[in-house]
Design an enzyme around this catalytic site. Structure first.
Site, short mmCIF file in Angstrom:
data_model
loop_
_atom_site.label_atom_id
_atom_site.label_comp_id
_atom_site.label_asym_id
_atom_site.label_seq_id
_atom_site.Cartn_x
_atom_site.Cartn_y
_atom_site.Cartn_z
N PRO A 58 -17.57 34.53 86.38
CA PRO A 58 -17.30 34.87 87.78
C PRO A 58 -16.20 33.96 88.34
O PRO A 58 -16.20 32.76 88.09
CB PRO A 58 -18.62 34.58 88.49
CG PRO A 58 -19.62 34.36 87.43
CD PRO A 58 -18.90 33.98 86.19
N GLU A 59 -15.27 34.55 89.04
CA GLU A 59 -14.23 33.77 89.70
C GLU A 59 -14.44 33.85 91.20
O GLU A 59 -15.43 34.41 91.66
CB GLU A 59 -12.85 34.28 89.28
CG GLU A 59 -12.64 34.06 87.77
CD GLU A 59 -11.20 34.27 87.35
OE1 GLU A 59 -10.30 34.22 88.21
OE2 GLU A 59 -10.98 34.47 86.15
#
Ligand code: ZN
Length: 283
Positions: free
Chosen positions: A2-3
């Site tokens: 996840p960014e």
């Protein structure tokens, strides 16, 4: 992994789902999911009985304000980092946990917030009231400014990157330079800015740095707008998969024609990460 946009999407989901959620009970199914002093025992004791208040995001950390249920006074914080594969699920009705369930939180109505993490790198912290958050969640100390903050601008980058010989791609991945920009957004923003990812960071002029700032903020905003995802198994709280991948200009489009000029998108390794770029549009 996840960014920033995924984490922001999760933050929004938690904020809307957990409005006035009172944690009746917390249960930790794998000890290493808790990284704060006192482990799961102190964590569960700290969270039990507290109301979940606002959620904020700092880089890829999520931090909930805990409130005393009667007085509404602050009663500590609850920190979360999803790392590789951590995700939250909302269960309206009691259901059996899957084998990757690491933590469970119930309210008085037996509704459950569940933390599921296949790779088990995700971490949670309990920060007692009166303790500095970054003394417990120590990774917060190393974070550079948020991309959306006023502090993140061309002047800041120019100062920080002066004389730097590392590639601009490597610089953008450095969380102490800017918090939360990962591989896809580094590639996409450098394409949007027309700058080759191999360019030594210290050689970029003010105008180019301005373009990088603008492009990074722009691609992050687009991705947050579509419920952001950079990888196929990302799900928000309601199990919905975002679709930024479908709109990527260069990321994971190796060999395909550039949307701008038709040149085949090239892939190189920079800072140990696959980097996608158009050799014609980016110089
Ligand atoms: Zn091109």
């Amino acid at each position: 992994m996840p960014e920033l946009p995924e984490v922001e999407t999760v933050r929004r989901g938690l904020a809307s789902r957990l409005q006035s959620f009172v944690i009746q009970e917390a249960e930790i199914l794998r000890e290493r999911a808790v990284a704060s002093p006192g482990g799961s025992t102190a964590f569960c004791r700290g969270l039990a009985g507290q109301t979940v208040g606002d959620w904020r995001r700092r880089g890829k950390y999520l931090i909930a304000q805990l409130l005393h249920p009667n007085t509404g006074e602050p009663s500590g914080c609850w920190g979360v980092h999803l790392r590789m594969t951590g995700q939250f699920q909302w269960h309206e009705e009691p259901t059996e946990p899957c084998q990757h369930t690491r933590a469970r939180f119930w309210n008085t109505r037996e509704q459950e917030l569940r933390f599921v993490d296949v790779r088990s790198f995700g971490e949670m912290w309990w920060v007692p009231q009166g303790t500095a958050t970054d003394s417990v969640i120590t990774g917060l100390k190393r974070l550079g400014p948020e991309p959306f903050s006023e502090e993140f601008n061309a002047g800041y980058l120019q100062k920080k990157l002066k004389g730097s010989t590392r590639s601009i791609k490597a610089a953008l991945l450095d969380q102490s330079l800017v918090a939360g920009a990962g591989n896809i957004y580094a590639d996409e923003s450098l394409f949007a800015a027309g700058i080759a990812p191999q360019t030594p960071a210290g050689r970029l002029n003010r105008k180019q740095l301005e373009k990088i700032c603008e492009s990074l903020v722009h691609v992050l905003e687009i991705s947050i707008g579509v419920g952001g995802t950079t990888f196929s198994d990302f799900r928000d709280l309601e199990g919905v998969n975002g679709n930024y991948g479908g709109q990527a200009a260069v990321y994971r489009r190796t060999g395909q024609p550039c949307l701008n000029c038709g040149t085949a998108i090239d892939r190189v390794k920079l800072a140990g990460r696959s980097t996608h770029w158009c050799p014609t549009c980016q110089s």
